[in-house]
Scaffold this active site. Structure first.
Site, short mmCIF file in Angstrom:
data_model
loop_
_atom_site.label_atom_id
_atom_site.label_comp_id
_atom_site.label_asym_id
_atom_site.label_seq_id
_atom_site.Cartn_x
_atom_site.Cartn_y
_atom_site.Cartn_z
N GLN A 25 0.80 -1.22 0.00
CA GLN A 25 0.00 0.00 0.00
C GLN A 25 0.84 1.28 0.00
OE1 GLN A 25 -2.73 -1.67 3.29
NE2 GLN A 25 -4.11 -0.39 2.12
N HIS A 45 -1.92 -4.80 -12.64
CA HIS A 45 -1.45 -4.58 -14.02
C HIS A 45 -2.34 -5.29 -15.04
CE1 HIS A 45 2.85 -3.77 -12.33
NE2 HIS A 45 2.04 -2.74 -12.19
N ASP A 58 2.47 0.79 -7.96
CA ASP A 58 3.82 0.87 -8.56
C ASP A 58 4.70 1.91 -7.84
OD1 ASP A 58 2.88 -0.96 -10.34
OD2 ASP A 58 3.15 0.27 -12.15
N ARG A 83 3.53 -0.02 12.93
CA ARG A 83 3.22 -1.33 12.36
C ARG A 83 3.34 -1.24 10.85
NH1 ARG A 83 -2.34 -3.87 11.00
NH2 ARG A 83 -1.59 -5.89 10.24
N HIS A 128 1.08 -9.16 4.74
CA HIS A 128 -0.13 -8.33 4.60
C HIS A 128 -0.57 -8.39 3.13
CE1 HIS A 128 -2.44 -4.77 6.52
NE2 HIS A 128 -2.98 -4.95 5.34
N ASN A 172 -2.09 -10.91 8.17
CA ASN A 172 -3.14 -9.92 8.34
C ASN A 172 -4.46 -10.41 7.76
OD1 ASN A 172 -3.87 -6.97 8.95
ND2 ASN A 172 -4.51 -7.16 6.82
N GLU A 173 -5.46 -10.54 8.61
CA GLU A 173 -6.84 -10.80 8.20
C GLU A 173 -7.04 -11.92 7.19
OE1 GLU A 173 -8.44 -7.16 6.66
OE2 GLU A 173 -8.36 -6.15 8.57
N ASN A 313 -8.23 -5.94 14.19
CA ASN A 313 -8.58 -4.85 13.30
C ASN A 313 -10.09 -4.66 13.39
OD1 ASN A 313 -5.95 -4.91 12.49
ND2 ASN A 313 -6.35 -5.53 10.37
N TYR A 315 -13.26 -1.85 12.42
CA TYR A 315 -13.65 -0.61 11.76
C TYR A 315 -15.12 -0.27 11.96
CZ TYR A 315 -9.21 -0.53 9.22
OH TYR A 315 -7.89 -0.48 8.90
N GLU A 380 -5.53 -2.20 13.98
CA GLU A 380 -6.04 -1.23 13.00
C GLU A 380 -7.37 -0.70 13.48
OE1 GLU A 380 -6.41 -2.47 8.88
OE2 GLU A 380 -4.50 -3.55 8.96
C1 GBH Z 1 -8.07 -3.41 6.48
O1 GBH Z 1 -9.02 -4.45 6.45
C2 GBH Z 1 -6.78 -3.82 5.80
O2 GBH Z 1 -5.98 -4.59 6.67
C3 GBH Z 1 -5.99 -2.61 5.33
O3 GBH Z 1 -4.94 -3.01 4.50
C4 GBH Z 1 -6.92 -1.64 4.62
O4 GBH Z 1 -6.23 -0.53 4.12
C5 GBH Z 1 -7.98 -1.22 5.60
O5 GBH Z 1 -8.73 -2.36 5.92
C6 GBH Z 1 -8.98 -0.20 5.08
O6 GBH Z 1 -9.76 -0.76 4.08
O7 GBH Z 1 -14.49 -4.59 -0.59
O8 GBH Z 1 -16.68 -3.72 -0.16
O9 GBH Z 1 -16.27 -6.09 0.06
C7 GBH Z 1 -10.22 -4.12 7.11
C8 GBH Z 1 -11.31 -5.11 6.89
C9 GBH Z 1 -12.67 -6.19 5.37
C10 GBH Z 1 -12.42 -3.85 5.21
C11 GBH Z 1 -13.26 -6.20 4.02
C12 GBH Z 1 -12.95 -3.86 3.83
C13 GBH Z 1 -14.14 -5.09 2.22
C14 GBH Z 1 -15.42 -4.48 1.87
N1 GBH Z 1 -11.78 -5.10 5.55
N2 GBH Z 1 -13.84 -4.96 3.62
S1 GBH Z 1 -15.73 -4.75 0.18
#
Ligand code: GBH
Length: 479
Positions: A25, A45, A58, A83, A128, A172-173, A313, A315, A380
């Site tokens: 990322q 790509h 890239d 991290r 990751h 990661n996840e 993690n 959100y 996260e």
């Molecule tokens: C994190 O995952 C990642 O670890 C991190 O790299 C990323 O930048 C961050 O989220 C923010 O997105 O594509 O509409 O189906 C968090 C958990 C689970 C969040 C799946 C996004 C996908 C929704 N993720 N979810 S969708």
């Protein structure tokens, strides 16, 4: 502007606060210094239409070249730890461990040394989501050999960097890349082999994690003395009907328990409800065996307990709505529920991410109740917008979520650290550069990728001085 530290909301003594990124990322330098092609290089790509703006990593934030500036910013804000993850194909350019890239390895030594010289603890995610494309061609995480390939990679990481690293996360996840990448098509490799490949992927990811953990335990722990765990993504689920505790419970087991139960529960293995429903569906559909693979008792023991901490993690939250079925019918999507939202929840620039702070406290209490008192590191947490420097919504989110976390700690949850995602605006996977999480803005139109503090970075800087929450209204004025 003077900071108004809120004396009512101190962080516990020894609590650590950091920020995070991942290799693909932010690093860029995708084909320099001997790096081999990885799955995300190939995917962006060759299938740019699957990325919101057709972009790729890239160059991204160019952190391969600008890491010193990044570390200086982390230091200035005052974070305790950083991290970040290691790019597998930067270390093993051919994909295999018989050839290593000196320059690739050196990059991470330089980054780690720079962090440590500034008193910032490196928190290393070994994997990751980016792996050598050749391994993907061989089946990626659905190939059981991935367990050994991953262990080879982890071994090199421990050998090289372990003496300087106190916190490791293996993967990661896994639930997201297994579910969304192998089962579905919202992330690389977009196989879309739904209700088959995700289960095989997770089976291997759990074994790979456990093998790396045991290797650390047996070969490195006594000299390196670090902590090693895994990073899970767990939402919180509310019931549609207040009295329905059953459906949110089932949702928790599929979302979080799928990865967590085998590692963190007393008994190990997949959650019972998954075993039951997927076995039953497979039978009704005429499969000779369950689509959910089975661990031997030895494997169950081998995987159980393989973490020194729970990496979380978190959100957002959803409402779990039960889906009715008749006798002899299959459970919809093996799960038998679907996700709904409360229209009152504010939605971020990423449509999946709603601001539901109480869900954060609830998931922390839920994980504690389910898996006991192992330390939790929030690895996260953060909010997406379109990149404004006046990131008011993000500030509101951080304030409200951190407050819920502090309440949960008062309730007895053993949370030891917190990580703001993300440090920089970065390549947001299928969102490209359209949804941004950074507390530091990056100008992607500038070849120098200029970094600028957002309001949230200034807030964190003050918060890290006080070690207390700070009300956000002073930061949300237009000053
Ligand atoms: C994190 O995952 C990642 O670890 C991190 O790299 C990323 O930048 C961050 O989220 C923010 O997105 O594509 O509409 O189906 C968090 C958990 C689970 C969040 C799946 C996004 C996908 C929704 N993720 N979810 S969708």
């Amino acid at each position: 502007m003077r900071a108004h530290c809120d004396k009512d909301w101190p962080f516990p003594k020894d609590f650590i606060i950091g920020s995070a990124s991942s290799a693909y990322q932010i690093e860029g330098g995708w084909n320099t210094s001997g790096k081999g092609e990885n799955n995300w290089d190939w995917y962006t790509h060759n299938k740019p239409w699957l990325i919101a703006d057709g972009s790729n990593g890239d160059v991204a934030c160019d952190s391969f070249y600008k890491y010193k500036e990044d570390v200086a910013i982390l230091k200035d804000i005052g974070f305790d730890f950083y991290r970040f993850s290691i790019s597998w194909s930067r270390i093993f350019p051919t994909g295999f461990s018989n050839e290593t890239s000196k320059e690739g390895i050196q990059y991470y030594h330089d980054l780690i040394d720079e962090l440590r010289s500034k008193g910032i603890e490196p928190f290393v995610t070994i994997y990751h989501w980016d792996h050598p494309q050749i391994l993907e061609k061989m089946g990626g995480w659905v190939n059981e050999l991935m367990v050994d390939f991953f262990t080879d990679f982890a071994r090199l990481v421990f050998q090289e960097f372990g003496p300087k690293v106190r916190y490791f996360a293996t993967i990661n996840e896994p639930s997201f890349f297994c579910f969304g990448g192998y089962g579905g098509a919202v992330t690389a490799p977009a196989w879309n082999l739904t209700l088959n490949a995700e289960y095989l992927c997770m089976h291997n990811a759990l074994k790979a994690h456990a093998k790396a953990y045991h290797m650390y335990d047996e070969e490195f722990r006594s000299t390196q003395n670090g902590k090693i765990g895994i990073v899970l993504t767990c939402q919180y689920f509310f019931g549609q009907d207040k009295n329905d505790t059953v459906t949110p419970d089932i949702a928790f087991q599929y979302d979080c328990g799928w990865t967590a139960h085998p590692i963190f529960s007393k008994l190990g293995d997949y959650p019972k409800i998954m075993r039951k429903r997927i076995d039953e569906n497979s039978r009704i559909q005429g499969w000779p065996r369950s689509r959910l693979p089975t661990f031997t008792q030895k494997e169950i023991e081998y995987i159980r307990g393989t973490a020194d901490y729970f990496g979380l993690n978190h959100y957002t939250s959803h409402i779990a709505v039960p889906v009715k079925r008749g006798t002899g019918e299959v459970w919809e999507n093996d799960r038998g529920f679907h996700q709904a939202v409360d229209p009152k929840w504010p939605v971020s620039a990423a449509s999946w991410l709603m601001m539901v702070p109480e869900g954060f406290g609830n998931i922390l209490r839920r994980i504690t109740k389910e898996y006991g008192n192992l330390p939790i590191y929030v690895t996260e947490n953060g909010y997406a917008d379109h990149g404004s420097l006046n990131d008011h919504e993000r500030l509101k989110y951080y304030y409200a979520y951190l407050k819920e976390m502090l309440v949960a700690i008062n309730d007895g949850c053993n949370v030891k650290g917190y990580t703001a995602w993300s440090f920089l605006d970065d390549f947001e996977w299928r969102g490209g550069y359209t949804t941004l999480f950074g507390i530091v803005h990056v100008d992607f139109n500038d070849p120098g990728r200029k970094r600028t503090y957002k309001k949230s970075a200034k807030w964190y800087k003050d918060l890290l001085k006080c070690r207390k929450l700070i009300p956000v209204h002073n930061y949300t004025n237009n000053n």
